[in-house]
Structures are given as structure tokens and as C-alpha cells.
Design a protein around this motif. Structure first.
Motif, PDB file in Angstrom:
ATOM      1  N   ARG A  63       0.812  -1.212   0.000  1.00 36.54           N
ATOM      2  CA  ARG A  63       0.000   0.000   0.000  1.00 36.54           C
ATOM      3  C   ARG A  63       0.846   1.263   0.000  1.00 36.54           C
ATOM      4  O   ARG A  63       0.419   2.296  -0.504  1.00 36.54           O
ATOM      5  N   GLU A  64       2.020   1.186   0.578  1.00 36.64           N
ATOM      6  CA  GLU A  64       2.883   2.355   0.653  1.00 36.64           C
ATOM      7  C   GLU A  64       4.291   1.985   0.202  1.00 36.64           C
ATOM      8  O   GLU A  64       5.163   1.725   1.037  1.00 36.64           O
ATOM      9  N   PRO A  65       4.536   1.960  -1.089  1.00 35.93           N
ATOM     10  CA  PRO A  65       5.903   1.675  -1.544  1.00 35.93           C
ATOM     11  C   PRO A  65       6.885   2.679  -0.935  1.00 35.93           C
ATOM     12  O   PRO A  65       6.603   3.871  -0.859  1.00 35.93           O
ATOM     13  N   GLY A  66       8.020   2.156  -0.475  1.00 38.44           N
ATOM     14  CA  GLY A  66       9.018   3.000   0.179  1.00 38.44           C
ATOM     15  C   GLY A  66       8.900   3.036   1.682  1.00 38.44           C
ATOM     16  O   GLY A  66       9.815   3.501   2.364  1.00 38.44           O
ATOM     17  N   ALA A  67       7.761   2.560   2.234  1.00 39.45           N
ATOM     18  CA  ALA A  67       7.608   2.535   3.685  1.00 39.45           C
ATOM     19  C   ALA A  67       8.519   1.464   4.277  1.00 39.45           C
ATOM     20  O   ALA A  67       8.615   0.351   3.759  1.00 39.45           O
ATOM     21  N   VAL A  68       9.171   1.806   5.373  1.00 39.69           N
ATOM     22  CA  VAL A  68      10.140   0.906   5.993  1.00 39.69           C
ATOM     23  C   VAL A  68       9.447   0.015   7.019  1.00 39.69           C
ATOM     24  O   VAL A  68       8.543   0.457   7.747  1.00 39.69           O
ATOM     25  N   MET A  69       9.862  -1.239   7.087  1.00 42.49           N
ATOM     26  CA  MET A  69       9.345  -2.180   8.078  1.00 42.49           C
ATOM     27  C   MET A  69      10.462  -3.134   8.474  1.00 42.49           C
ATOM     28  O   MET A  69      11.565  -3.091   7.906  1.00 42.49           O
ATOM     29  N   ILE A  70      10.199  -3.984   9.436  1.00 40.30           N
ATOM     30  CA  ILE A  70      11.181  -4.969   9.905  1.00 40.30           C
ATOM     31  C   ILE A  70      10.839  -6.327   9.306  1.00 40.30           C
ATOM     32  O   ILE A  70       9.672  -6.720   9.262  1.00 40.30           O
ATOM     33  N   PHE A 234       6.855  -9.932   8.518  1.00 39.34           N
ATOM     34  CA  PHE A 234       7.016  -8.507   8.225  1.00 39.34           C
ATOM     35  C   PHE A 234       6.324  -7.760   9.360  1.00 39.34           C
ATOM     36  O   PHE A 234       5.150  -8.006   9.658  1.00 39.34           O
ATOM     37  N   ILE A 235       7.051  -6.862   9.997  1.00 43.59           N
ATOM     38  CA  ILE A 235       6.575  -6.248  11.237  1.00 43.59           C
ATOM     39  C   ILE A 235       6.614  -4.735  11.097  1.00 43.59           C
ATOM     40  O   ILE A 235       7.622  -4.159  10.646  1.00 43.59           O
ATOM     41  N   ALA A 236       5.527  -4.083  11.486  1.00 52.51           N
ATOM     42  CA  ALA A 236       5.482  -2.626  11.447  1.00 52.51           C
ATOM     43  C   ALA A 236       6.500  -2.040  12.417  1.00 52.51           C
ATOM     44  O   ALA A 236       6.755  -2.601  13.495  1.00 52.51           O
TER      45      ALA A 236
END
Length: 822
Positions: A63-70, A234-236
Motif C-alpha cells: 500500500r505504501e511503496p518506500g515505507a520501511v518495516m522490519i 514482516f513487522i510494522a
């Protein structure tokens, strides 16, 4: 058909799904297909996912390309071996990632978080980013794009060997060739799901094996293939309210270290924070007033449902000891252990789980954690408690039972094992709270559960083994101070700096020390920093353990067996008895060329190092040499005849099995007391003559001539062994161990020139002594041919060394007995 991945074992009542399976089924096939054609099926989830049962594909909505996650990768299934170590629950990748669109593809990129700039200037951050590479973990085709949401095909990445099982198998040398078979690798729907804070995908990977060795094959139903589960999470990202805490080398908390190129030139560009959970008081005013306050969010662990009693209670009790530390840090009920919800998946990142791990051989329990790669904040943990450890505890208890007499030992076998497992649970959980090993804690009245403990055994008034104080209960003083350093809450940065400095000062004022890692190894310099010991003084510990060992050996017999057990099992129980003093010997040996030290920083009052006094070093040398005497190496005459070879039917098949014969024997079915004595003597000599120890002896003597020099140490060693009558076979064993130790020391590339010169001088003198002995008339020289052969072989080996024919393979030496961790 493309369907939503079912929740399976991942329910969270407070995190409802956008569309339930029941509702989708009620919509009918046409409505379902139309609904899933859009990308908003799970609009509230981190990475909404869709599984196509017809093709086996799994699609993710970005949904948000470029958003960082773990991103983390965990083994969800193990192999049951330690070579290589591949356990259920074993942690793998812990990375900061993002999805980036590039034309028709979306790249999954791992950020280079080890190199960065905390300067907010974009130019500063760009300079660092362009100075170091990133990694592209995967390229995913875009399957659909709707309203800016990219649906990507993640199948190839999710079915890849992200954990690196293939490479670990190859490095361990347990298989000829290994290849991942994509056709036999599948998504596990039941354990796959997406949620607002995380997305979980479980896969089964099948590897095709060629020439699997017995070491691996014995763990497989079919040696040609191995299927093992891996788990992707995949973790916020956590919010920005977490404040990193500065690292101090004597606080004993794991560092979170990275290069920060915004630091000034008086640094080494390395920024060091600590790894810890976020713990904030629910009532800051009451907290600052000194009241115990519950945290806003407690640290909650869950017990694997597979853990049986009495382990379950032991793990819970030991783990909850940590509330002693949290209460000292001002928190009430901060650490909790609950049962895992009935339908929960232990691999789901939302649960911190104490796993019950099985292997068919001895191995470690482990306490790892996953953290926010940016800050070091711990976000989840997976404790692995192995089931095999208690078998070792029981063997130790049985080995002591014959010496207990009619009244028996103070603790029964289960009570001793559970006392150890309470401590063990606290130890591994301590790692997941951020605490490192503290291998000097035993020398401070058991100041930490983060040490490696052995059962403290003493002799009672009747000379019987006493186990009443075998293991300490509860945290030690150092544990509580370490928790205070990591978790005490401060209202601002200035009060934190002052408060942490006070805690470090308190650690010093109370005489508590922290030594970890390889600094506690057998070749180290710090006697008190030795693993698997008990006692505040290593010389005293050696005296105590040798006394206990003598009693245990004197009484050792078939009473160390349970009814119906084969006599063969006495082999492994004898090993623990015979080597009861081994680690105390390691600690005492470290006093020779001994130096205490601390992880000192500028401004500390105490000196960073202290060489041990000459009297202590010489006393330690005397006690180590006494352990080489024939009576100290001897096995009572009644014992070897009690131990037959392994009985028929005791182990399965041709593939191999757990080796319950800890004491190997060149005599085949017969236990060889000479080999056992030689093994111990060689271990003692090799530790004493370790090149780094001898280099310290030389260096310290140079700095202070009152201290022993290398010639004195080697001379005392040779005199204690070769100065005696070679007619005693056990004396010859010690002599041979000393000769091989000297030859190895002289030939070792790590040996300094001065030490080599001393070793060669003593070898040359010994060669002359042996030559003189050979010139003595035979009837005087030797009582039998064995003595003469022993002396002649020794002289030839020394001559071969000086002639440049250094071939250790022609000087066979027994390996140390591989005692499992207690």
C-alpha cells in the motif's frame, strides 16, 4: 482460485480481520472473485496477502511503496542436530526493509542500517547512503495495481531459502550436494495471515540431498530429501517514542552498535546503545515518588503448550525471578509468563514464546531476540529450551548416588534437575531481556543467573556428598543492578545520565564484576572468570572438588544405575565423576601467568589490570602439578570391570545414534584406565603450556622479576613428572603428556621466540637425561621392557624435533573427554 489466507493458528480478538472467511464463503464464488480482484481486501493490515490455491502463488498488497518495516526469518521446524545447529524456533535474519517500485517490478530492499548518519541533513545522510551498498533481497512482478496499491507476486522470495539452510548443511560437511526443490516446496496456509501490525508467512522447503552422511541421515526418514519449515515475518516499525540508552561495557547489557558518521572526530564513528524492551511507568509521578508502578505495557512471554510438567512449572518459576530486578527498577508486575493461547502460532511475531526444543543429541538452549535495527529496542523473543539437558543433570545425580550412603542424597534426581532448569530458564530469558553472560558471577557468591553454573557439591560431616546448596534460587545482586541499568525509567536525558552513572558506581562500590565471552575461556588469565565452576576462590574450589571427586570415585559402582539399565551406562556417569574437578583445574591454571582485569573506562578508580602475586601463581602451579600425580590420575581398581560395551539393541540401526560412551577407549570393548588418565593429563598439560599463557609468564616476569619465569614453570612441570620413577604406568602417562606438550609448544607458530627457546632448552636437557639413562646397564635402567621402550621413544621424538622432522601425527594423543554441558 485466489483466496484470502485463512487465519489458522493466528487469532487476535482485538485485531479483527477486514473480511472473515465465513463472510467470503457466503458471498459465493462469483462475488468472491470480484472482491479479490481489488487490492483493499485487507486494507487495515500491514501487508494484505492473498493465496492462490490453483497456482500456489502468494501475493502481497504493497500500500505504501518506500515505507520501511522490519523483516525477520525464523526456522519453524528443526533438524534435531547440532551439526549444523538447525532448531525449531531458531532466529535468523533481522533486517530493516522496504518495497520499492522500479518499472514493472517491486524490489524488496534491505537497508544498510549498520552505516548511517544521525545528522538530519539530507546531504549528510545521502553521503553515507552512497558510500555503502544496500542489498536487494527479491524482485517481485507486479500482478495488479489499483488506486496506488501494488499487488506483487512474492512466491519466489517466500519459497527461497532465506534462512540459509543449504549453506549451513554444506559448511557442516554433512552432505555431498544439496539443492532446493521448488516443486516440493509449498506455502503453509494454516500458519499464514496478515494483521495490522504484522504479516506472517509459513513455508515448507524441501531440499534434495546427495550423499548425506550418517550424521545427518540419522535424523531423516529418507536420507535423499529433507523438508523443513521457515517462517517469514514482516513487522510494522515501533513508534518514535522509544529513547535509546547509552551502552556501558561493565553494565553487561548487549550492545546495539552501528557506524554513525555524524559523530565528531574524538569518536571512532561507532555509536553504541543497549538492547532492551520498552518499559514506561503507567503513573510517572508515582514512579518518581518511589512507588512500585505497573508499566504501560508489560513484557509478556508465553509457554509453549508442548512443555510438560515438571518443566513447565520450573520454567515459569525461574523466569518470574526477573521481577526481582524489575521491582528494583521501580516496576510491579513488569514481567509476565502466560500460557500460549490455544490456537496461536508460536512463530507469530506478536507472541514471545518459550519453546520446547528436541534434539537426539546434546546441545545448547538459547535465548535470542529480534530488535528494531534502528534503535536496538527488543520487539520479540524466542527462547529455546532443550529437553536433553535434564538427561545430563540426571546422569550427574546418579553418578553421585553411590557415595550418598543409606540415607541417599538430600535432593532426588528430579528435584536437582528442576533446580537447574529454574536457573536455566532465568538464564535464557535473561538473554532475551538484553543481558549478556557474566562468567565471573560465581566468584561473587553466585551474583548472577547469567553465569554458567555447576552443582555446588560439598562433603557433610560424615564425608558424604551434600547437594542442599546445589543451585542458587532467585536472581543475584549483579542481575538486579543490570536490570536497573537497562530498565530504570528517567524523565529526561540529564537525569538518565546521572542515574546510570550512579548504578555503574554502585556496581563498583559493591565489588561486583562483569567478564564475558572468550575472556573466560580455558586459556584466559583471570581465574575467577571461568565457566562451569562454583566458589569464590579457584584454589579453594580445586581443593573442594578434588575431595568430592575422591569420595565419588571410591564409592562408584552399580548403584549409579536405575533398575533394568545396562551396565554400559556407567561409562557416561563415570565421566562426570572422574572429571568432577576439571573446571576448577581450568580456573586454577589461569592463575599461572594470571592477570585480573576489568572493562575499564576513563575515570574509573580501580586499575584496569592486576597481575596476580608471585605467591598465588606458585601455589596454583603446585596444585596443578599435584593433579598429575599417579594417585590423582588413578581410577579405582574395581571400576573398569564394571563397564562392558554397549549392549545389543540399545541403539537404532546403521545410521548412527547418540553417543552415550563419553569415555572412548582404544581397548575396544574394555574401558582403558590408562587412556582415561592420559586424556586428563594431556588436558592439564596443554592448558598449562598454552602459548598465550607462557607468553604472559614471560612478559610478567620481565615486568617483575619476582614472578615465575617460563623456565621455572616448565622446570617444575618436568620435575613433577620426569623426576619420578617411570616404573609406574600412570607416571609414564604423565611424562608422555608433558613431553608432547613441550614438543607442541616449541613447534606452535603462536609461541614467542623466548618461550620457544625455554621449551627447546628443556627438551634438549631432557634428551640428554634420556641418553644417560640408556647408557645405564639395562638391569638397572628398567624394571621391564615397557619402561625402556617409553624412554627410547621419548628420546627419538625429541631428536626428530631437532632434526626438523616434526610430525605430530606420529605422536598420538588422546582428546579430552567431551563432557556435555550440565
Amino acid at each position: 482460485m485466489l483466496v484470502q489466507s485463512p487465519p489458522g493458528a493466528l487469532p487476535m480478538p482485538d485485531l479483527p480481520r477486514a473480511v472473515s472467511v465465513t463472510r467470503l464463503l457466503c458471498c459465493g464464488l462469483l462475488a468472491l472473485a470480484a472482491m479479490l480482484a481489488h487490492a483493499h481486501v485487507h486494507a487495515g493490515d500491514l501487508l494484505p496477502l492473498h493465496y492462490d490455491r490453483e497456482t500456489g502463488r502468494i501475493l502481497l498488497d504493497v500500500r505504501e511503496p518506500g515505507a520501511v518495516m522490519i523483516y525477520t526469518n525464523t526456522l519453524a521446524g528443526g533438524v534435531g542436530t547440532t551439526s549444523p545447529l538447525l532448531d525449531r524456533g531458531q532466529t535468523g535474519i533481522n533486517a530493516l526493509v522496504k518495497f520499492e517500485r522500479h518499472g514493472p517490478h517491486v524490489l524488496l530492499i534491505q537497508e544498510n542500517i549498520a552505516h548511517r548518519s544521525l545528522d538530519p541533513s539530507p546531504a549528510s545522510q545521502r553521503a553515507v547512503a552512497e558510500s555503502f551498498p544496500r542489498s536487494v533481497l527479491a524482485a517481485m512482478d507486479i500482478d495488479d495495481e489499483t488506486d496506488g496499491v501494488l499487488r506483487v507476486d512474492a512466491t519466489d522470495f517466500l519459497l527461497s531459502d532465506a534462512f540459509g539452510v543449504r549453506e549451513r548443511l554444506r559448511q557442516a560437511g554433512v552432505v555431498g550436494q544439496v539443492q532446493l526443490d521448488a516443486r516440493r516446496s509449498v506455502i503453509e496456509e494454516r500458519f499464514t495471515g496478515s494483521y495490522p501490525g504484522n504479516t506472517e508467512v509459513r513455508v515448507t522447503l524441501t531440499f534434495e540431498l546427495q550423499e548425506a552422511g550418517d550424521r545427518l541421515a540419522q535424523h531423516l526418514p529418507d536420507a535423499r530429501s529433507m523438508s523443513i519449515q521457515q517462517h517469514h515475518s514482516f513487522i510494522a516499525l515501533p513508534d518514535d517514542d522509544y529513547a535509546p540508552r547509552e551502552f556501558h561495557p561493565r553494565a553487561g547489557i548487549f550492545p546495539h552498535m552501528f557506524f554513525d558518521f555524524s559523530l565528531p572526530l574524538d569518536s571512532d564513528y561507532r555509536r553504541r546503545w543497549i538492547s532492551r524492551w520498552r518499559l514506561v511507568p503507567s503513573d510517572p509521578e508515582a514512579y518518581l515518588a518511589g512507588e512500585l508502578v505497573e508499566p504501560e505495557t508489560p513484557i509478556v512471554y508465553h509457554l509453549d503448550p508442548a512443555i510438560p510438567e515438571p518443566y513447565r512449572t520450573a520454567f515459569r518459576e525461574g523466569g518470574l525471578w526477573w521481577n526481582q530486578g524489575f521491582e528494583a527498577a521501580g516496576f510491579r508486575n513488569a514481567f509476565q509468563i502466560r500460557d500460549l493461547p490455544e490456537d496461536a502460532d508460536p512463530m507469530d511475531a506478536r507472541y514471545n514464546v518459550i519453546h520446547w526444543v528436541h534434539r537426539q543429541e546434546r546441545g545448547p538452549s538459547v535465548g535470542p531476540h529480534y530488535r528494531d535495527p534502528r534503535t536496538g529496542e527488543i520487539i520479540s523473543s524466542i527462547v529455546r529450551m532443550d529437553s536433553f539437558r535434564s538427561l545430563v543433570n540426571h546422569d550427574i545425580w546418579l553418578g553421585m548416588r553411590p557415595a550418598a550412603g543409606a540415607e541417599g542424597l538430600a535432593l532426588d534426581g528430579e528435584a536437582l534437575a528442576m533446580a537447574r532448569r529454574r536457573q536455566h530458564s532465568a538464564h535464557e530469558i535473561g538473554h532475551t531481556l538484553g543481558l549478556a553472560h557474566n562468567f565471573i558471577a560465581a566468584a561473587h557468591d553466585r551474583a548472577s543467573v547469567m553465569d554458567y553454573p555447576v552443582a555446588l557439591v560439598t562433603l557433610d560431616e560424615d564425608g558424604r556428598p551434600d547437594l542442599r546448596g546445589a543451585y542458587a534460587e532467585g536472581l543475584g545482586d549483579w542481575d538486579i543492578l543490570a536490570i536497573r541499568y537497562a530498565y530504570t525509567w528517567f524523565p529526561d536525558a540529564e537525569s538518565e545520565r546521572e542515574g546510570l552513572a550512579e548504578i555503574i558506581s554502585e556496581i563498583s562500590d559493591r565489588g561486583l564484576r562483569f567478564i564475558t565471552g572468550g575472556d573466560a575461556g580455558p586459556a584466559g588469565s583471570f581465574p575467577d572468570a571461568t565457566v562451569w565452576v562454583e566458589g569464590n576462590d579457584m584454589l579453594e574450589a580445586l581443593e573442594r572438588t578434588m575431595a568430592v571427586r575422591g569420595v565419588l570415585l571410591e564409592h562408584f559402582d552399580e548403584r549409579a544405575l536405575n533398575p533394568g539399565e545396562p551396565y554400559f551406562l556407567l561409562n557416561k556417569r563415570l565421566a562426570h565423576v572422574y572429571l568432577h574437578h576439571r573446571t576448577a583445574l581450568h580456573g586454577t591454571t589461569k592463575a599461572i601467568g594470571g592477570m585480573e582485569f576489568s572493562y575499564a573506562v576513563a575515570g574509573d578508580a580501580a586499575p584496569p589490570t592486576r597481575i596476580l602475586p608471585a605467591a598465588v601463581q606458585r601455589e596454583a602451579l603446585s596444585r596443578v602439578l599435584a593433579a598429575l600425580a599417579p594417585d590423582a590420575l588413578a581410577l579405582p581398581e574395581h571400576i573398569p570391570g564394571l563397564i562392558p560395551p554397549e549392549p545389543f539393541g540399545w541403539t537404532p540401526g546403521w545410521r548412527g545414534h547418540v553417543n552415550e560412551r563419553l569415555i572412548e577407549s582404544p581397548a575396544g570393548p574394555a574401558l582403558d584406565p590408562l587412556w582415561l588418565a592420559h586424556s586428563l593429563a594431556q588436558e592439564i598439560v596443554d592448558n598449562l603450556l598454552h602459548p598465550s599463557r607462557m607468553a604472559r609468564v614471560a612478559s610478567f616476569h620481565f615486568r617483575n622479576p619476582e614472578l615465575p619465569d617460563v623456565a621455572e614453570v616448565i622446570g617444575a612441570l618436568v620435575e613433577a613428572t620426569w623426576g619420578g620413577d617411570a616404573a609406574n604406568p600412570l607416571r609414564r602417562v604423565a611424562q608422555r603428556a608433558v613431553l608432547d606438550g613441550l614438543l607442541d609448544l616449541a613447534a606452535d607458530q603462536r609461541t614467542t621466540s623466548g618461550v620457544r627457546a625455554s621449551a627447546e632448552a628443556k627438551l634438549d636437557a631432557l634428551r640428554s637425561q634420556l641418553a644417560a639413562a640408556e647408557r645405564t646397564p639395562r638391569r638397572v635402567r628398567a624394571a621391564d621392557d615397557a619402561v625402556g621402550a617409553h624412554l627410547a621413544t621419548a628420546r627419538r621424538d625429541i631428536t626428530a624435533y631437532f632434526d626438523g622432522k616434526r610430525d605430530p601425527a606420529h605422536r598420538p594423543r588422546p582428546a579430552p573427554v567431551p563432557l556435555p554441558w550440565p
